[in-house]
Design a protein around this motif. Structure first.
Motif, PDB file in Angstrom:
ATOM      1  N   GLU A   1      -0.790 -15.520   2.303  1.00 44.51           N
ATOM      2  CA  GLU A   1      -2.144 -15.675   2.824  1.00 44.51           C
ATOM      3  C   GLU A   1      -2.361 -15.008   4.181  1.00 44.51           C
ATOM      4  OE1 GLU A   1      -4.046 -19.278   2.180  1.00 44.51           O
ATOM      5  OE2 GLU A   1      -5.776 -18.711   3.412  1.00 44.51           O
ATOM      6  N   GLY A   2      -1.507 -15.326   5.120  1.00 40.33           N
ATOM      7  CA  GLY A   2      -1.645 -14.750   6.464  1.00 40.33           C
ATOM      8  C   GLY A   2      -1.619 -13.231   6.453  1.00 40.33           C
ATOM      9  N   PRO A   3      -0.559 -12.644   5.941  1.00 40.70           N
ATOM     10  CA  PRO A   3      -0.468 -11.181   5.879  1.00 40.70           C
ATOM     11  C   PRO A   3      -1.653 -10.558   5.152  1.00 40.70           C
ATOM     12  CG  PRO A   3       1.636 -12.179   5.331  1.00 40.70           C
ATOM     13  CD  PRO A   3       0.673 -13.297   5.502  1.00 40.70           C
ATOM     14  N   ALA A   4      -2.111 -11.198   4.091  1.00 45.21           N
ATOM     15  CA  ALA A   4      -3.238 -10.653   3.338  1.00 45.21           C
ATOM     16  C   ALA A   4      -4.484 -10.621   4.221  1.00 45.21           C
ATOM     17  CB  ALA A   4      -3.492 -11.478   2.087  1.00 45.21           C
ATOM     18  N   ARG A   5      -4.682 -11.706   4.935  1.00 43.40           N
ATOM     19  CA  ARG A   5      -5.859 -11.792   5.796  1.00 43.40           C
ATOM     20  C   ARG A   5      -5.815 -10.710   6.869  1.00 43.40           C
ATOM     21  NH1 ARG A   5      -9.361 -15.662   5.924  1.00 43.40           N
ATOM     22  NH2 ARG A   5      -7.990 -17.078   4.786  1.00 43.40           N
ATOM     23  N   GLU A   6      -4.649 -10.565   7.446  1.00 43.76           N
ATOM     24  CA  GLU A   6      -4.441  -9.553   8.468  1.00 43.76           C
ATOM     25  C   GLU A   6      -4.780  -8.158   7.928  1.00 43.76           C
ATOM     26  OE1 GLU A   6      -0.521  -8.309  11.041  1.00 43.76           O
ATOM     27  OE2 GLU A   6      -0.642 -10.301  10.096  1.00 43.76           O
ATOM     28  N   LEU A   7      -4.258  -7.903   6.739  1.00 41.62           N
ATOM     29  CA  LEU A   7      -4.442  -6.617   6.078  1.00 41.62           C
ATOM     30  C   LEU A   7      -5.926  -6.292   5.895  1.00 41.62           C
ATOM     31  CD1 LEU A   7      -2.169  -4.851   5.129  1.00 41.62           C
ATOM     32  CD2 LEU A   7      -2.279  -5.938   2.887  1.00 41.62           C
TER      33      LEU A   7
ATOM     34  N   PRO B   1      -9.646  -2.926  11.158  1.00 39.35           N
ATOM     35  CA  PRO B   1     -10.774  -2.001  11.279  1.00 39.35           C
ATOM     36  C   PRO B   1     -10.866  -1.055  10.069  1.00 39.35           C
ATOM     37  CG  PRO B   1      -9.021  -1.411  12.815  1.00 39.35           C
ATOM     38  CD  PRO B   1      -8.604  -2.672  12.171  1.00 39.35           C
ATOM     39  N   ASP B   2      -9.784  -0.333   9.788  1.00 40.46           N
ATOM     40  CA  ASP B   2      -9.886   0.504   8.592  1.00 40.46           C
ATOM     41  C   ASP B   2      -8.976  -0.069   7.514  1.00 40.46           C
ATOM     42  OD1 ASP B   2      -8.423   3.131  10.584  1.00 40.46           O
ATOM     43  OD2 ASP B   2      -7.608   1.188   9.979  1.00 40.46           O
ATOM     44  N   ARG B   3      -9.546  -0.980   6.790  1.00 39.93           N
ATOM     45  CA  ARG B   3      -8.774  -1.683   5.771  1.00 39.93           C
ATOM     46  C   ARG B   3      -8.553  -0.803   4.549  1.00 39.93           C
ATOM     47  NH1 ARG B   3     -12.860  -2.799   2.412  1.00 39.93           N
ATOM     48  NH2 ARG B   3     -14.852  -3.333   3.358  1.00 39.93           N
ATOM     49  N   PRO B   4      -7.574  -1.180   3.746  1.00 41.18           N
ATOM     50  CA  PRO B   4      -7.244  -0.392   2.556  1.00 41.18           C
ATOM     51  C   PRO B   4      -8.347  -0.511   1.509  1.00 41.18           C
ATOM     52  CG  PRO B   4      -6.040  -2.462   2.557  1.00 41.18           C
ATOM     53  CD  PRO B   4      -6.706  -2.360   3.893  1.00 41.18           C
ATOM     54  N   THR B   5      -8.364   0.437   0.604  1.00 39.71           N
ATOM     55  CA  THR B   5      -9.311   0.337  -0.517  1.00 39.71           C
ATOM     56  C   THR B   5      -8.635  -0.298  -1.717  1.00 39.71           C
ATOM     57  OG1 THR B   5      -8.687   2.508  -1.377  1.00 39.71           O
ATOM     58  CG2 THR B   5     -10.462   2.435   0.247  1.00 39.71           C
ATOM     59  N   ALA B   6      -7.311  -0.373  -1.654  1.00 35.84           N
ATOM     60  CA  ALA B   6      -6.572  -0.982  -2.761  1.00 35.84           C
ATOM     61  C   ALA B   6      -5.303  -1.616  -2.230  1.00 35.84           C
ATOM     62  CB  ALA B   6      -6.215   0.070  -3.804  1.00 35.84           C
ATOM     63  N   VAL B   7      -4.872  -2.724  -2.869  1.00 36.50           N
ATOM     64  CA  VAL B   7      -3.572  -3.285  -2.508  1.00 36.50           C
ATOM     65  C   VAL B   7      -2.734  -3.551  -3.745  1.00 36.50           C
ATOM     66  CG1 VAL B   7      -5.087  -4.990  -1.365  1.00 36.50           C
ATOM     67  CG2 VAL B   7      -2.763  -5.636  -1.946  1.00 36.50           C
TER      68      VAL B   7
ATOM     69  N   GLU C   1      -8.409 -14.278  -3.262  1.00 33.71           N
ATOM     70  CA  GLU C   1      -9.151 -15.386  -2.663  1.00 33.71           C
ATOM     71  C   GLU C   1      -9.470 -15.099  -1.203  1.00 33.71           C
ATOM     72  OE1 GLU C   1      -6.908 -18.568  -5.617  1.00 33.71           O
ATOM     73  OE2 GLU C   1      -6.524 -18.608  -3.464  1.00 33.71           O
ATOM     74  N   VAL C   2      -8.482 -14.548  -0.523  1.00 36.69           N
ATOM     75  CA  VAL C   2      -8.709 -14.194   0.878  1.00 36.69           C
ATOM     76  C   VAL C   2      -9.818 -13.151   0.976  1.00 36.69           C
ATOM     77  CG1 VAL C   2      -7.707 -13.006   2.864  1.00 36.69           C
ATOM     78  CG2 VAL C   2      -6.388 -14.759   1.671  1.00 36.69           C
ATOM     79  N   ALA C   3      -9.757 -12.148   0.127  1.00 41.05           N
ATOM     80  CA  ALA C   3     -10.768 -11.095   0.145  1.00 41.05           C
ATOM     81  C   ALA C   3     -12.157 -11.696  -0.053  1.00 41.05           C
ATOM     82  CB  ALA C   3     -10.475 -10.074  -0.951  1.00 41.05           C
ATOM     83  N   ARG C   4     -12.252 -12.595  -1.003  1.00 40.02           N
ATOM     84  CA  ARG C   4     -13.539 -13.217  -1.279  1.00 40.02           C
ATOM     85  C   ARG C   4     -14.043 -13.971  -0.055  1.00 40.02           C
ATOM     86  NH1 ARG C   4     -12.113 -15.925  -5.559  1.00 40.02           N
ATOM     87  NH2 ARG C   4     -12.040 -13.944  -6.666  1.00 40.02           N
ATOM     88  N   SER C   5     -13.132 -14.696   0.583  1.00 39.83           N
ATOM     89  CA  SER C   5     -13.536 -15.477   1.758  1.00 39.83           C
ATOM     90  C   SER C   5     -13.987 -14.565   2.890  1.00 39.83           C
ATOM     91  CB  SER C   5     -12.383 -16.366   2.219  1.00 39.83           C
ATOM     92  OG  SER C   5     -11.434 -15.585   2.933  1.00 39.83           O
ATOM     93  N   LEU C   6     -13.565 -13.307   2.815  1.00 39.91           N
ATOM     94  CA  LEU C   6     -13.951 -12.334   3.842  1.00 39.91           C
ATOM     95  C   LEU C   6     -15.225 -11.584   3.427  1.00 39.91           C
ATOM     96  CD1 LEU C   6     -11.782 -12.885   5.746  1.00 39.91           C
ATOM     97  CD2 LEU C   6     -10.537 -10.866   4.967  1.00 39.91           C
ATOM     98  N   GLY C   7     -15.761 -11.984   2.304  1.00 43.47           N
ATOM     99  CA  GLY C   7     -17.001 -11.354   1.850  1.00 43.47           C
ATOM    100  C   GLY C   7     -16.784 -10.061   1.081  1.00 43.47           C
ATOM    101  N   LEU C   8     -15.548  -9.807   0.689  1.00 41.03           N
ATOM    102  CA  LEU C   8     -15.274  -8.589  -0.075  1.00 41.03           C
ATOM    103  C   LEU C   8     -15.354  -8.890  -1.568  1.00 41.03           C
ATOM    104  CD1 LEU C   8     -12.166  -7.315   1.929  1.00 41.03           C
ATOM    105  CD2 LEU C   8     -14.527  -6.501   2.094  1.00 41.03           C
ATOM    106  N   ARG C   9     -15.976  -7.980  -2.282  1.00 42.90           N
ATOM    107  CA  ARG C   9     -16.044  -8.162  -3.731  1.00 42.90           C
ATOM    108  C   ARG C   9     -14.916  -7.374  -4.399  1.00 42.90           C
ATOM    109  NH1 ARG C   9     -21.470  -5.504  -4.520  1.00 42.90           N
ATOM    110  NH2 ARG C   9     -20.339  -4.259  -2.975  1.00 42.90           N
ATOM    111  N   ILE C  10     -14.412  -7.959  -5.478  1.00 36.58           N
ATOM    112  CA  ILE C  10     -13.355  -7.290  -6.233  1.00 36.58           C
ATOM    113  C   ILE C  10     -13.870  -7.008  -7.632  1.00 36.58           C
ATOM    114  CG2 ILE C  10     -11.044  -7.583  -7.227  1.00 36.58           C
ATOM    115  CD1 ILE C  10     -10.533  -9.451  -4.784  1.00 36.58           C
ATOM    116  N   PRO C  11     -13.808  -5.815  -8.122  1.00 32.69           N
ATOM    117  CA  PRO C  11     -13.123  -4.657  -7.540  1.00 32.69           C
ATOM    118  C   PRO C  11     -14.052  -3.724  -6.749  1.00 32.69           C
ATOM    119  CG  PRO C  11     -13.701  -4.188  -9.800  1.00 32.69           C
ATOM    120  CD  PRO C  11     -14.246  -5.545  -9.503  1.00 32.69           C
TER     121      PRO C  11
END
Lengths: 326, 326
Positions: free
Chosen positions: B219-225, B229-235, B248-258
């Motif tokens: 969870e922590g590392p994912a959130r950090e990732l 500022p320039d986050r990845p487009t894929a993990v 789940e972390v991405a969603r909580s950050l407002g990012l939609r997948i995919p």
DNA sequence: CTGTTAGCGCATTCAG
DNA sequence: CTGAATGCGCTAACAG
């Protein structure tokens, strides 16, 4: 232990005291023995220890087989056990076709030599105590009786599934039932029948067949169900495993799901989401059931009687892609 | 056993002979004893028996924890064991945080009193034989060494995952790696790096973080990732559990997948299909791995050495809905 | 064919 | 504080 004793220059008895943290050992010998134990990688034999002390500090989960249902339960027990100080062992005895009594025999075998208490999954018969150890049953044969039990609300689940299908406009609804000897299967069927009755839809008895909860046992009945002249437009399978197999049978018969046939399962094991299409199903909170059972067992091991002797958890609808409106 | 002997009017030794099917018991006494055994529901204690005979006829599967990976393996072992005549026990010892050595201690504990042989899952260190019983390792710490081992082709899997992402047009690809002490994790990362290199894409080291294979540790590392500022487009996550948590972390950050972020996992545990959206992942044939390990162990128990001492099974791509082309 | 004896590895008295 | 003796439930060797 003899090796440790020799190496440390003490007697076996002293080593035993050290291992069990008993009083009456000088600090010097204690550390010496501890050192030797670490060096030799000594670990007390579970069997021999329990033979004497009648305590092993391990809890057993007895299952007929490691399939999705029981492993989900196991995950729940495993998650909950960390805080208890017990260790966990899952046992699957052999029981060539005998569906009755396997749990009793396995229990006696393990009790008093391997485990202090047990959680038995879908047992046919159990006494509250077997081989002198406390037992809690999950989803037993007969429904809650004299043994502390935890199960899900199977009746309500049956109603929910059936009403969902009815709400979608289905009328020719088949039921692929579970093992007739299990209370859970009977309750799901009862939910089905009563929901149908309440909706004023008559149950076609030719559309109610026994699937037996297993993929292999469900295949024949499913094929029969779908090969007939006026086949159902929807089937409510008593569990996910038989639902998934039914989907495969349907496909082999050239039926598309959900276009030609709607299917709903029961359990919500992870495999249900892997099916194509993903299976709509009734969820049982499997992990919570496992955790609750563990909780009750630990209470009993502490000498108390669990407050509610029977815990019943709710079932809920999980809508995926295997059903469609007519 | 004493009870049975008394009831049947014979000696304990005779009962033992009956139980173990030894020669030298008259038909009459045999049946009498058998009758009493059935009446009393007697079953030999596992611990006491093995104390003497050094044989229990049960095989153990040792896991650190009952999570999706190990339970899938367990299903495979369970399916394969029916034909062998052995019984199956799965054991999860306690090991508060100590990731090293738990398997050795548990093994010694069970060996020679509960199990005849063991399959250890993701062990950190094992000798070919512990406590006098044969052992086969699944997905060990160090890769195949002196112990018969079965694993999947983790390197190839890492390559496949990475090339898939590259093929989709991704260039800023992050890797959420596994437990650095496990060979499988290292191989997946190596696959990632080499595939990137072959494609001429430089790895941004800030995008390679340790996820540790568990949801909590990821969870922590994912959130950090994903917060940078320039986050990845894929993990590319080293296993499904950490991939799911990353979603789940991405969603909580407002990012939609995919749409905003593509994610690919590893393992193809059933849970990966339950995720929303269903997780694209690299499949390991977990059940086949379990079955292969059992096969090798049985061979060893029969006194032979398994033909190939190391079995490596292929990994394959499972395309679901968590990745999209750029 | 059956019973007697000994001991598997350990924990528990009870004496030193 | 430590060690010798005893028995947990069972099986293996041997004697009858």
């Amino acid at each position: 232990m003899a090796d440790v004793a020799r190496e440390a220059g003490v007697s076996v008895a002293t080593v035993s005291k050290v291992v069990n943290g008993r009083y009456g050992v000088s600090r010097a010998t204690l550390e010496k023995v501890l050192g030797v134990i670490a060096d030799l990688g000594y670990e007390a034999s579970l069997g021999a220890r329990s033979l004497r002390s009648l305590r092993t500090n391990v809890i057993g989960v007895l299952v007929a087989e490691f399939e999705p249902f029981s492993t989900e339960l196991l995950k729940g027990v495993s998650d909950a056990i960390d805080s208890t100080g017990y260790e966990l062992i899952a046992y699957s005895g052999r029981h060539h076709g005998e569906t009755v009594g396997w749990e009793r025999r396995s229990l006696v075998r393990l009790a008093g030599s391997v485990i202090d208490g047990a959680i038995v999954v879908t047992p046919t018969i159990v006494d509250a105590e077997i081989g002198g150890i406390p037992v809690v049953a999950v989803d037993p044969h007969t429904g809650p009786v004299d043994v502390p039990t935890v199960d899900a609300d199977n009746y309500a689940g049956g109603v929910i599934a059936t009403e969902y299908l009815l709400g979608l406009g289905h009328r020719r609804i088949a039921h692929l039932s579970g093992r007739p000897d299990l209370e859970s299967a009977r309750l799901r069927e009862r939910g089905f029948r009563e929901a149908m009755a309440r909706a004023g839809v008559e149950v076609d008895e030719r559309l109610v067949v026994v699937g037996g909860f297993r993929a292999e046992s469900a295949e024949g009945p499913a094929r029969e169900l779908l090969s007939g002249p006026d086949r159902p437009t929807a089937v409510f399978a008593a569990n996910d495993l038989s639902a998934i197999r039914t989907m495969e049978v349907a496909r082999s018969l050239g039926l598309r799901i959900p276009e030609d046939l709607s299917i709903i399962g029961f359990d919500n094991v992870p495999e249900s989401a892997l099916a194509t299409p993903p299976l709509t199903t009734i969820a049982q909170p499997l992990k919570a059931i496992g955790a609750a059972a563990l909780q009750m067992l630990v209470t009993m091991l502490d000498g108390a009687t669990p407050a509610p002797a029977h815990v019943r958890l709710p079932t809920t609808m999980v809508e995926r892609a295997s059903c469609r409106a007519l």
